[in-house]
Design an enzyme around this catalytic site. Sequence first.
Site, PDB file in Angstrom:
ATOM      1  N   HIS A 193      -7.182  -5.568   5.525  1.00 55.87           N
ATOM      2  CA  HIS A 193      -8.068  -6.338   4.624  1.00 55.87           C
ATOM      3  C   HIS A 193      -8.267  -7.888   5.172  1.00 55.87           C
ATOM      4  O   HIS A 193      -9.176  -8.567   4.443  1.00 55.87           O
ATOM      5  CB  HIS A 193      -7.846  -6.087   3.141  1.00 55.87           C
ATOM      6  CG  HIS A 193      -7.988  -4.809   2.962  1.00 55.87           C
ATOM      7  ND1 HIS A 193      -9.124  -4.206   2.320  1.00 55.87           N
ATOM      8  CD2 HIS A 193      -6.944  -3.732   2.474  1.00 55.87           C
ATOM      9  CE1 HIS A 193      -8.856  -2.774   1.718  1.00 55.87           C
ATOM     10  NE2 HIS A 193      -7.625  -2.658   2.003  1.00 55.87           N
TER      11      HIS A 193
ATOM     12  N   HIS B 218       0.864  -1.299   0.159  1.00 54.81           N
ATOM     13  CA  HIS B 218       0.048   0.002  -0.026  1.00 54.81           C
ATOM     14  C   HIS B 218       0.715   1.216  -0.041  1.00 54.81           C
ATOM     15  O   HIS B 218       2.080   1.201   0.424  1.00 54.81           O
ATOM     16  CB  HIS B 218      -0.953  -0.064   1.230  1.00 54.81           C
ATOM     17  CG  HIS B 218      -1.991   1.048   1.366  1.00 54.81           C
ATOM     18  ND1 HIS B 218      -1.770   2.253   1.763  1.00 54.81           N
ATOM     19  CD2 HIS B 218      -3.239   1.097   0.809  1.00 54.81           C
ATOM     20  CE1 HIS B 218      -3.022   2.791   1.710  1.00 54.81           C
ATOM     21  NE2 HIS B 218      -3.770   2.093   1.279  1.00 54.81           N
TER      22      HIS B 218
ATOM     23  N   LYS C 119     -12.467  -1.325   7.958  1.00 58.52           N
ATOM     24  CA  LYS C 119     -12.951  -2.526   6.722  1.00 58.52           C
ATOM     25  C   LYS C 119     -14.059  -3.305   7.507  1.00 58.52           C
ATOM     26  O   LYS C 119     -15.104  -2.658   7.739  1.00 58.52           O
ATOM     27  CB  LYS C 119     -11.603  -3.072   6.419  1.00 58.52           C
ATOM     28  CG  LYS C 119     -10.905  -2.408   5.244  1.00 58.52           C
ATOM     29  CD  LYS C 119     -10.014  -1.111   5.688  1.00 58.52           C
ATOM     30  CE  LYS C 119      -9.393  -0.755   4.522  1.00 58.52           C
ATOM     31  NZ  LYS C 119      -8.559   0.371   4.975  1.00 58.52           N
TER      32      LYS C 119
ATOM     33  N   SER D  56      -4.548  -4.923  -1.317  1.00 59.46           N
ATOM     34  CA  SER D  56      -5.942  -4.224  -1.215  1.00 59.46           C
ATOM     35  C   SER D  56      -6.122  -4.184  -2.821  1.00 59.46           C
ATOM     36  O   SER D  56      -7.688  -3.894  -3.105  1.00 59.46           O
ATOM     37  CB  SER D  56      -5.659  -2.796  -0.929  1.00 59.46           C
ATOM     38  OG  SER D  56      -4.676  -1.974  -1.310  1.00 59.46           O
TER      39      SER D  56
END
Length: 377
Positions: free
Chosen positions: A204, A130, A231, A176
């Site tokens: 996630h 990320h 999330k 992700s």
Amino acid sequence: MAFDFIAEHLVEREADALLRKRQLVEQSSGRFIQVAGKQYLNFASNDYLGFADDFIEIQVQHLGSHSSALVNGYNKPQQQLEQRLCELLGYESAMLFNSGFSANSSVLKALFQDKSVAQSSAIFQDKLNHASLIDGGLHSAAAMVRFNHNDLRHLESRLQKSKAKHKLIVSEGVFSMDGDQAPIEALCKLAKQYNAWLMIDDAHGFGVLGEQGLGSCESIKPDLLIITFGKALASSGACLLASKQMIDYMLQFNREYIYSTAMSPLMASCTLERLERLLNADKRRAQLSENIAYFRALAKEHNLALMESTTAIQPLVLGDAEHTLAVANKLKDKGVWLTAIRPPTVPFNTARLRVTLSSAHQADDIKKLVDSLVECL
């Protein structure tokens, strides 16, 4: 003219079908989203367990924490949330952040803030990590080494060649944009073999994976674990879990934590309540698994070339950014809300429709999604 580059860059972005715009969302849940008075089936939310619609009744005296955690902003709800997470995930200590981006980037910067130490330090990052992890690595004083996505041989070769004394391997638990999972057990073994530490961002995976829903690291404990609450918990904020010594170090040198107003008591209390519900959400996790399997089966019937993912993130790579944006807009006309993910979020020529599934989705919703994809493509 001064700052004329601003207009030029915006024009370039729009010409390349890469201009980002915000959408004002009037209502949103794991299943539906309402924009400009119109309701759509929502396949762009990270509310994997459909918690967003669940009512929470919390008795909290103060909405805000009023100051940094190191001044007088550290309160009982924050402490209770940290302690519960430590108990569940098997760590000595924890610290809360207001966002996952802040947690990821600041931890890497703070860990290697001492330039004399950083000269003999290296961060080994998966190439698909990320942006928050990449930014943290780039802004730390340590050398940053990238390895090919989930490529253990490439990582090992990088570790073998490194002369760094302090090595940190960094990966996501569930990626992700691709939806695939990191080989965490193998990463742990490599870390031990080369006297390195392992840091996992499980934004996630937490809430969805594992027997209790505690994520990618439910049975394997990396040295540093970041989990986020926005999330599967349908809340907000993040947490770093590590040894007490590591958290004590962060309290001295993590500038984002030291100089930010602490997480509100209200948010900490809501997150703790959601955390307890998450532990008893086996039926929702089972339903999510059924929905994922059903979607992939329908997609296969219609020759939709999905990526190899068994998680709630199911990307459909179309390649061209303009084409991907056009398909996303056509889907909206059919009442299906999907996000066109374009560069620089993903590599060039890999623009995609990022389908995210929730336990809140029904079989008819998923069938409509696949039928709409087939028509629009």
